[in-house]
Write a protein that holds these residues in place. Structure first.
Motif, PDB file in Angstrom:
ATOM      1  N   TRP A 103      42.886 -50.082  88.810  1.00  0.00           N
ATOM      2  CA  TRP A 103      43.186 -48.657  88.942  1.00  0.00           C
ATOM      3  C   TRP A 103      44.071 -48.407  90.166  1.00  0.00           C
ATOM      4  O   TRP A 103      43.712 -48.767  91.291  1.00  0.00           O
ATOM      5  CB  TRP A 103      41.887 -47.874  89.051  1.00  0.00           C
ATOM      6  N   PRO A 104      45.283 -47.802  89.990  1.00  0.00           N
ATOM      7  CA  PRO A 104      46.206 -47.596  91.119  1.00  0.00           C
ATOM      8  C   PRO A 104      45.615 -46.764  92.249  1.00  0.00           C
ATOM      9  O   PRO A 104      46.045 -46.891  93.403  1.00  0.00           O
ATOM     10  CB  PRO A 104      47.395 -46.879  90.464  1.00  0.00           C
ATOM     11  N   GLY A 105      44.651 -45.918  91.939  1.00  0.00           N
ATOM     12  CA  GLY A 105      44.067 -45.092  92.985  1.00  0.00           C
ATOM     13  C   GLY A 105      43.349 -45.885  94.052  1.00  0.00           C
ATOM     14  O   GLY A 105      43.261 -45.453  95.206  1.00  0.00           O
ATOM     15  N   ASP A 106      42.841 -47.072  93.701  1.00  0.00           N
ATOM     16  CA  ASP A 106      42.124 -47.881  94.686  1.00  0.00           C
ATOM     17  C   ASP A 106      43.067 -48.385  95.774  1.00  0.00           C
ATOM     18  O   ASP A 106      42.760 -48.316  96.968  1.00  0.00           O
ATOM     19  CB  ASP A 106      41.432 -49.064  93.992  1.00  0.00           C
ATOM     20  N   LYS A 107      44.228 -48.883  95.359  1.00  0.00           N
ATOM     21  CA  LYS A 107      45.203 -49.376  96.339  1.00  0.00           C
ATOM     22  C   LYS A 107      45.759 -48.228  97.175  1.00  0.00           C
ATOM     23  O   LYS A 107      45.924 -48.349  98.399  1.00  0.00           O
ATOM     24  CB  LYS A 107      46.339 -50.098  95.614  1.00  0.00           C
ATOM     25  N   ALA A 108      46.030 -47.097  96.525  1.00  0.00           N
ATOM     26  CA  ALA A 108      46.562 -45.949  97.257  1.00  0.00           C
ATOM     27  C   ALA A 108      45.547 -45.437  98.273  1.00  0.00           C
ATOM     28  O   ALA A 108      45.891 -45.142  99.417  1.00  0.00           O
ATOM     29  CB  ALA A 108      46.943 -44.843  96.275  1.00  0.00           C
ATOM     30  N   ARG A 109      44.280 -45.344  97.880  1.00  0.00           N
ATOM     31  CA  ARG A 109      43.261 -44.855  98.810  1.00  0.00           C
ATOM     32  C   ARG A 109      43.081 -45.802  99.991  1.00  0.00           C
ATOM     33  O   ARG A 109      42.929 -45.366 101.135  1.00  0.00           O
ATOM     34  CB  ARG A 109      41.916 -44.652  98.093  1.00  0.00           C
ATOM     35  N   ALA A 110      43.112 -47.102  99.739  1.00  0.00           N
ATOM     36  CA  ALA A 110      42.966 -48.063 100.831  1.00  0.00           C
ATOM     37  C   ALA A 110      44.085 -47.884 101.858  1.00  0.00           C
ATOM     38  O   ALA A 110      43.851 -47.921 103.073  1.00  0.00           O
ATOM     39  CB  ALA A 110      42.956 -49.485 100.280  1.00  0.00           C
ATOM     40  N   TYR A 111      45.303 -47.670 101.364  1.00  0.00           N
ATOM     41  CA  TYR A 111      46.436 -47.478 102.275  1.00  0.00           C
ATOM     42  C   TYR A 111      46.285 -46.160 103.041  1.00  0.00           C
ATOM     43  O   TYR A 111      46.500 -46.116 104.263  1.00  0.00           O
ATOM     44  CB  TYR A 111      47.749 -47.475 101.494  1.00  0.00           C
TER      45      TYR A 111
END
Length: 256
Positions: free
Chosen positions: A225-233
């Motif tokens: 899920w792209p949201g996981d990478k975006a949230r981590a950043y």
């Protein structure tokens, strides 16, 4: 970023933990690094007072404005979703709203916008669903029957019908593609006011996801899920820049 949105971000990110108030002069100085002019700040303040978000107060530094209880509830709920610090647990129950039909078009659009912000998605014109209840529902001038429900069916299918996961995923990818150059363009020796401005823009663009993603249950989302990478950043950079942004705010608030 318009002045009203910037003020909400400022109160939520910095002023809420400092008593929730600031002088008009300080508010003008704090939004100057975002290239928001003083007249726009004062106009936005007046609008927020009329809407019940701010109350005028007298401070040692002069005339100022404090967050109302209604505003504090909004800021706290938004902060819990913006800075949720990891995976939200989901008990497997959906919060269901059955609202009265809204005939007036402009009011109907306002209701839809409010419910979307609070994390709900429509299953029909009068039935809305969310992964959890919102504490702000009582603040809406809206008659609704509320239910906690367990789905008799496939929750993944329900999620896909209620929310456009492809569009949300693309939005996260686009956000990350824009956030990285914003952060990379900030020199290590940048002054605190510029760090504040960059962090404010980062947070502001991230807050837009409050209207799109209510914190959907991770167990029901597609793998990768792209949201996981975006949230981590986001969490990494927002945390890294916070001390210097906060230093600028503290210095500005204490300037007479």
């Amino acid at each position: 970023m318009n002045a009203r949105a910037a003020l909400f971000d400022l109160y939520g990110d910095h002023l809420r933990s400092r008593g929730g108030q600031a002088s008009v002069a300080a508010l003008v100085r704090l939004l100057a690094p975002l290239e928001i002019a003083a007249p726009a700040v004062r106009t936005a303040i007046s609008r927020m007072v009329r809407q019940g978000w701010l109350d005028p107060v007298r401070l040692p530094q002069g005339a100022g404005y404090a967050a109302t209880p209604k505003c504090v509830r909004r800021l706290d709920e938004a902060a819990a979703r913006v800075y949720r610090g990891g995976t939200i647990t989901w008990p497997g129950r959906w919060h269901l709203l059955v609202i009265e039909p809204v005939r007036d078009r402009s009011r109907r659009e306002r209701v839809r916008a409010h419910l979307s912000f609070l994390g709900y998605a429509p299953l029909s014109e009068t039935t809305w669903i969310g992964p959890r209840a919102s504490a702000e529902l009582d603040q809406l001038d809206l008659r609704a029957d509320r239910f906690e429900a367990v789905l008799d069916g496939d929750p993944v299918d329900l999620l896909a019908r209620a929310w456009d996961l492809d569009a949300i995923g693309r939005a996260y990818e686009e956000w990350l593609a824009g956030a990285r150059p914003l952060i990379d363009g900030l020199p290590g020796d940048a002054p605190d006011d510029r760090v504040f401005a960059v962090r404010s823009r980062l947070v502001h663009t991230w807050r837009n996801f409050l209207f799109r993603d209510p914190g959907l249950p991770s167990a029901l989302l597609p793998s990768g899920w792209p949201g996981d990478k975006a949230r981590a950043y986001f969490e990494q950079e927002a945390s890294r820049l916070m001390p210097r942004a906060a230093a600028f705010v503290e210095r500005t608030l204490t300037t007479t």
